[in-house]
Design a protein around this motif. Sequence first.
Motif, mmCIF file in Angstrom:
data_model
loop_
_atom_site.group_PDB
_atom_site.id
_atom_site.type_symbol
_atom_site.label_atom_id
_atom_site.label_comp_id
_atom_site.label_asym_id
_atom_site.label_seq_id
_atom_site.Cartn_x
_atom_site.Cartn_y
_atom_site.Cartn_z
ATOM 1 N N GLY A 14 0.779 -1.231 0.000
ATOM 2 C CA GLY A 14 0.000 0.000 0.000
ATOM 3 C C GLY A 14 0.803 1.268 0.000
ATOM 4 N N PRO A 15 0.245 2.313 0.496
ATOM 5 C CA PRO A 15 -1.089 2.312 1.105
ATOM 6 C C PRO A 15 -2.201 2.442 0.068
ATOM 7 N N TRP A 16 -3.202 1.633 0.246
ATOM 8 C CA TRP A 16 -4.404 1.709 -0.591
ATOM 9 C C TRP A 16 -5.412 2.599 0.127
ATOM 10 N N ARG A 17 -5.991 3.498 -0.644
ATOM 11 C CA ARG A 17 -6.910 4.463 -0.014
ATOM 12 C C ARG A 17 -8.347 3.998 -0.231
ATOM 13 N N LEU A 18 -9.056 3.867 0.861
ATOM 14 C CA LEU A 18 -10.459 3.465 0.796
ATOM 15 C C LEU A 18 -11.349 4.665 1.094
ATOM 16 N N VAL A 19 -12.353 4.877 0.261
ATOM 17 C CA VAL A 19 -13.333 5.923 0.521
ATOM 18 C C VAL A 19 -14.700 5.254 0.594
ATOM 19 N N VAL A 20 -15.355 5.406 1.732
ATOM 20 C CA VAL A 20 -16.665 4.790 1.935
ATOM 21 C C VAL A 20 -17.701 5.887 2.085
#
Lengths: 205, 229
Positions: free
Chosen positions: B163-169
């Motif tokens: 990563g870092p993998w970015r998560l948007v919820v």
Amino acid sequence: MHIAEGILSAPVLAGGAVAAGAGVYAGLRALDDEAIPKTALLTAAFFVAGLVHVPLGVGSVHLVLNGLLGMILGWTAFPAILVALTLQTVLLRYGGLTTLGVNTVVMAVPAVVSYYLFVPFLRRRPRPALVFAFGCAAGAAGIAFGALLASGALALSGRAFYGVAALFFAAHAPLMVVEGIITGGLLLYVWRLKPELFLEQERTP
Amino acid sequence: MSSEYFQTRLADAHMDFWAGYYVASRKPPSEVRPLLIANIGRDGARPSSRPCQAAGGTTSVSSRNRQETLRRFRGTHSRPYLFFTMFCMALALCLLSGPSAFAHAMHAFEVQGGLGVRVEYDDGYPATHAEVRVYAPDEETHPYAEGITDAEGYFVFFPTSEGPWRLVVDDGMGHRMEKNLAPDPTHHNFVYLSPRRIRWMEALFGVALILALFAGYGRWVAVRKGKTD
């Protein structure tokens, strides 16, 4: 119903802040000294109601009690809701600091509307069953109108209004029932205990 | 087209329809009302309790009535209509069975692991069916993966690099969060259900703050009034 940071556009945030500021100013003008303890208690009630999750429907749905607040506090609901929302944001991470204005408007405007809609009926001293019915209607209307305003705020920031509103109403339909019953019960209780809360003083600026 | 033809066809059609309706409704035949008009001869499939039931081609209704019924049926049960219906049904069958019949080039393998998140609200309840977008490292605009959380708030994807993998919820109702995730090769996936919690301490603290705030405000108002009076 607490809109988080990073969703609304800047004009909507600014508009919400200005509208909330005007409402709080009007509310503080309407707040007389004797009403301060009552306002404090209802602010605390609003703050705690936000912790009561209603496990029906989808999404994060919790009690709001803005209909009840509006009927008892009138315009003073604005400062009460702003204070409660600020603490909910800081302590519980509900919503966001930049969206405080919009969230205040979303929850306080229905409160003031329910004051103007339902308290005149109470002045006619209706039967207890009718008081309960008014409470139910005010509770449900507070949620419905709030959902409508929140959908509007999201729509003004570029989302499809009907989609957001449909989602909001689907999520909040059970809450409208629950909140209606709770508001009705509480209103009946307060009405029996202290009807002069609704009969005597005007709570308008 | 002779009327004899129609009588046979209709009797057959009636029977088929009748059987289909019976299966679908799961009622004893005597309680099921036929969907087609009743006063046609030669429908031996109808239950004997029906008053206008006829045996061996004889009819229990007047001939004029029967002619009228047949005339009505010609509109919707003519031969072109039947052919068209059958064509449509065959087409629908082809289309419905399409994926299994034609998708020979696709395979599915069962996989284990992946990088998963559980999204929940502050009170511990899962954010169900919330929109999730995953952005690869150094990627801002185009999501690597998109989807929704499941009924328990879980979302899993398979990162292709560290990563870092970015998560948007975003749950579509004003709740939104962002999180950076770094896959850890030694990390075992596990199901974690956090307890539903009421945050008593924050609640008590908040109530105390509110009461103190209004007490302070009341005091301030009183002092100011005392000064101006």
